[in-house]
Design an enzyme around this catalytic site. Structure first.
Site, PDB file in Angstrom:
ATOM      1  N   LYS A 285       0.838  -1.216   0.000  1.00 35.19           N
ATOM      2  CA  LYS A 285       0.000   0.000   0.000  1.00 35.19           C
ATOM      3  C   LYS A 285       0.866   1.257   0.000  1.00 35.19           C
ATOM      4  CE  LYS A 285      -4.107  -2.146   2.000  1.00 35.19           C
ATOM      5  NZ  LYS A 285      -3.606  -3.475   2.401  1.00 35.19           N
ATOM      6  N   ASP A 288       3.176   7.346  -0.414  1.00 32.20           N
ATOM      7  CA  ASP A 288       3.912   8.582  -0.135  1.00 32.20           C
ATOM      8  C   ASP A 288       4.250   9.335  -1.422  1.00 32.20           C
ATOM      9  OD1 ASP A 288       5.550  10.470   1.322  1.00 32.20           O
ATOM     10  OD2 ASP A 288       5.773   8.914   2.852  1.00 32.20           O
TER      11      ASP A 288
HETATM   12  O1  S5P Z   1      -9.700  -2.734   1.541  1.00 34.10           O
HETATM   13  C1  S5P Z   1      -8.915  -3.623   1.797  1.00 34.10           C
HETATM   14  C2  S5P Z   1      -7.709  -3.771   1.101  1.00 34.10           C
HETATM   15  C3  S5P Z   1      -6.873  -4.823   1.417  1.00 34.10           C
HETATM   16  S1  S5P Z   1      -5.503  -5.080   0.424  1.00 34.10           S
HETATM   17  N1  S5P Z   1      -9.208  -4.527   2.757  1.00 34.10           N
HETATM   18  C4  S5P Z   1      -8.367  -5.566   3.072  1.00 34.10           C
HETATM   19  O2  S5P Z   1      -8.722  -6.362   3.933  1.00 34.10           O
HETATM   20  N2  S5P Z   1      -7.170  -5.687   2.433  1.00 34.10           N
HETATM   21  C5  S5P Z   1      -6.195  -6.761   2.800  1.00 34.10           C
HETATM   22  O3  S5P Z   1      -6.787  -8.022   2.548  1.00 34.10           O
HETATM   23  C6  S5P Z   1      -5.796  -6.764   4.274  1.00 34.10           C
HETATM   24  O4  S5P Z   1      -4.612  -6.027   4.485  1.00 34.10           O
HETATM   25  C7  S5P Z   1      -5.592  -8.228   4.571  1.00 34.10           C
HETATM   26  O5  S5P Z   1      -4.256  -8.581   4.262  1.00 34.10           O
HETATM   27  C8  S5P Z   1      -6.486  -8.950   3.591  1.00 34.10           C
HETATM   28  C9  S5P Z   1      -7.796  -9.436   4.174  1.00 34.10           C
HETATM   29  O6  S5P Z   1      -7.594 -10.399   5.145  1.00 34.10           O
HETATM   30  P1  S5P Z   1      -8.782 -11.232   5.822  1.00 34.10           P
HETATM   31  O7  S5P Z   1      -8.095 -12.050   6.858  1.00 34.10           O
HETATM   32  O8  S5P Z   1      -9.731 -10.256   6.436  1.00 34.10           O
HETATM   33  O9  S5P Z   1      -9.392 -12.054   4.720  1.00 34.10           O
END
Ligand code: S5P
Length: 490
Positions: A285, A288
């Site tokens: 992500k 910056d």
């Molecule tokens: O909006 C977002 C974007 C991302 S990249 N919401 C998210 O949850 N993520 C990522 O997806 C988050 O950083 C995590 O690594 C993953 C979701 O994980 P889970 O365990 O909730 O399925």
């Protein structure tokens, strides 16, 4: 006031201007229209309201609305003069969603007249209509001050809406040329620009070689599963990865949460990816300024550029973030302590970090601060950088909301969706989950799943289940629609 007076007044007040203007999209336009200030010119405001009233005479409607902000004061006066209720939709609601609570009262089935300042393609009119129609209103007529489109009236008519405009750009150009306010070649440039804009709208193909490659891998391996392997030590990480490898298209990594990262990690990960036929997405992500993300991407202890096929990027700081990550070196300052990239990077071997980005267009978390206009800007940026942007990270309130969002994305770029589990739900920290089947049918090309898999007592079996359900849903939807690049060999 006549149409001629309107055109002359708008030019005199510099609300329609000719010259060289850089638009938000970065395009250079030979003219510029901004009607916002008309509200603080009482004579013009009154005259324009009168023209509106004349134009809508005979139309049948129960309530009046204006699209904020420019048209709303006009709608208020029109409503008051006609003794009709005014309603309006709040600006800045969920991106491409229905959202947008409607302020004011109306009855289901009421016919709503929509006033707006300009029409450029007609697309935003249709979006507005969806919100009103979802609230139970019927929209039949739009009235705008200036129609600067090529064919919005026809496009709207094909969907059953009538468009009325006080004046078209073409008429304004004719009047101003005739009256000697602009030179004929200025008018011609404006026409040319509008035509080119019309041609480049709609189906302008966006091709990203990495998106095509990933789509091909998904098709070959019959999986659209992105495993979010948020393990905190290398032992767990590789154990889980080895057991899930046959089921996944991509492993998504937060490399900075590993307690015991060392330089052997990327090597081992890359070799597993090669053997297991999956890609690596570094969920860094980046957010910056260009120079800083360049250092973060290429340097530090992680040297992400060397081993990640793609990275995630927040566009909050503007397009410089993409330039910083993937652009040439020329203008950036020296990178202290960083030697030029000479080491081999998987499958590029160019000596310079290449890479692909997935832009965070919408987030899965409850109450996040992303607005509709931000999401639009992110998608515009992605469309404008097809070489670097392989797709978007996005989410939706439900399947329909997700489908509307997916419709806005270029077919040549992918939508990866986090916040997915077998069933809809939440965690205790703001994460929202949509059910896997809904997510894919709604338009997610890849589904990002973390705890749904590695939190299961049998992660390998869970990965298999997610892969099967996800793939079945994707097939039912007709597969991934990423078109192949225009010429082979990229
Ligand atoms: O909006 C977002 C974007 C991302 S990249 N919401 C998210 O949850 N993520 C990522 O997806 C988050 O950083 C995590 O690594 C993953 C979701 O994980 P889970 O365990 O909730 O399925």
């Amino acid at each position: 006031m006549t149409t001629r007076d309107l055109a002359l007044n708008l030019e005199k007040e510099k609300l329609v201007r000719f010259g060289t203007f850089v638009l938000k999209s970065g395009k250079v336009s030979p003219f510029y229209i901004d009607l916002r200030d008309t509200v603080s010119k009482p004579d013009l405001f009154r005259n324009m309201t009168d023209l509106l009233l004349e134009k809508i005479r005979g139309l049948d409607f129960d309530v009046v609305t204006g699209i904020p902000y420019t048209a709303l004061p006009y709608a208020a006066v029109v409503a008051e003069r006609l003794g009709k209720p005014l309603i309006y939709r709040r600006k800045e609601e969920k991106a491409y969603g229905l959202g947008g609570e409607i302020v004011g009262s109306f009855k289901p089935g009421d016919r709503c007249l929509v006033i707006d300042d300009l029409v450029t393609t007609g697309e935003s009119k249709i979006e507005t209509t969806r919100a009103f129609e979802a609230a139970g209103l019927r929209v039949c007529d739009f009235v705008v001050f200036i129609d600067r489109s090529l064919r919005a009236a026809e496009d709207l008519a094909a969907r059953g809406y009538r468009l009325h405009s006080l004046v078209s750009l073409e008429e304004i150009l004719d009047i101003l040329t005739r009256e000697g306010r602009i030179a004929p070649d200025q008018a011609e440039q404006a026409r040319l620009f509008t035509r080119q804009l019309g041609d480049s709208q709609g189906d302008s193909p966006v091709h990203n070689p990495y998106a095509a490659k990933l789509a091909a891998l998904m098709a070959r391996k019959k999986t659209n599963l992105v495993l979010s392997l948020d393990a905190t030590n290398c032992g767990d990480f590789f154990r889980l990865l080895e057991s899930a490898a046959p089921e996944i298209a991509v492993v998504k990594v937060h490399v900075d949460i590993l307690d015991d990262f060392d330089p052997s990690f990327p090597e081992r990960l890359s070799s597993l990816a090669r053997e297991g036929d999956f890609h690596i997405l570094a969920d860094r992500k980046f957010a910056d300024i260009g120079n800083t993300v360049r250092l973060q991407y290429r340097g530090g202890i992680y040297r992400i550029a060397r081993w990640a096929d793609a990275v995630t990027v927040h566009m909050i700081s503007g397009n410089g973030v993409l330039q910083g990550l993937f652009g040439e070196d020329e203008k950036a300052g020296p990178a202290p302590g960083i030697r030029p990239e000479t080491g081999p990077r998987r499958e590029t071997g160019t000596g310079r970090p290449a890479g692909s980005a997935f832009l965070l267009a919408r987030m899965s978390t409850e109450g996040n601060y992303i607005t509709e206009s931000y999401t639009r800007r992110v998608v515009e940026a992605g469309r404008a950088h097809p070489r670097w942007v392989a797709g978007y990270i996005g989410h939706g309130d439900n399947r329909e909301d997700l489908a509307r969002f997916r419709e806005k994305l270029p077919p040549g770029q992918l939508l990866l969706m986090p916040g997915v589990q077998l069933q809809a739900g939440k965690d205790g920290l703001g994460q929202r989950y949509m059910g896997l089947d809904e997510a894919v049918r709604g338009g997610a090309d890849g589904v990002i799943v973390g705890r749904g898999i590695y939190g299961d007592a049998d992660p390998a079996a869970a990965a298999k289940r997610y892969r099967e359900i996800g793939w079945r849903a994707l097939e039912a939807r007709g597969g991934i629609r990423v078109p192949p690049p225009p010429s082979a060999g990229s």
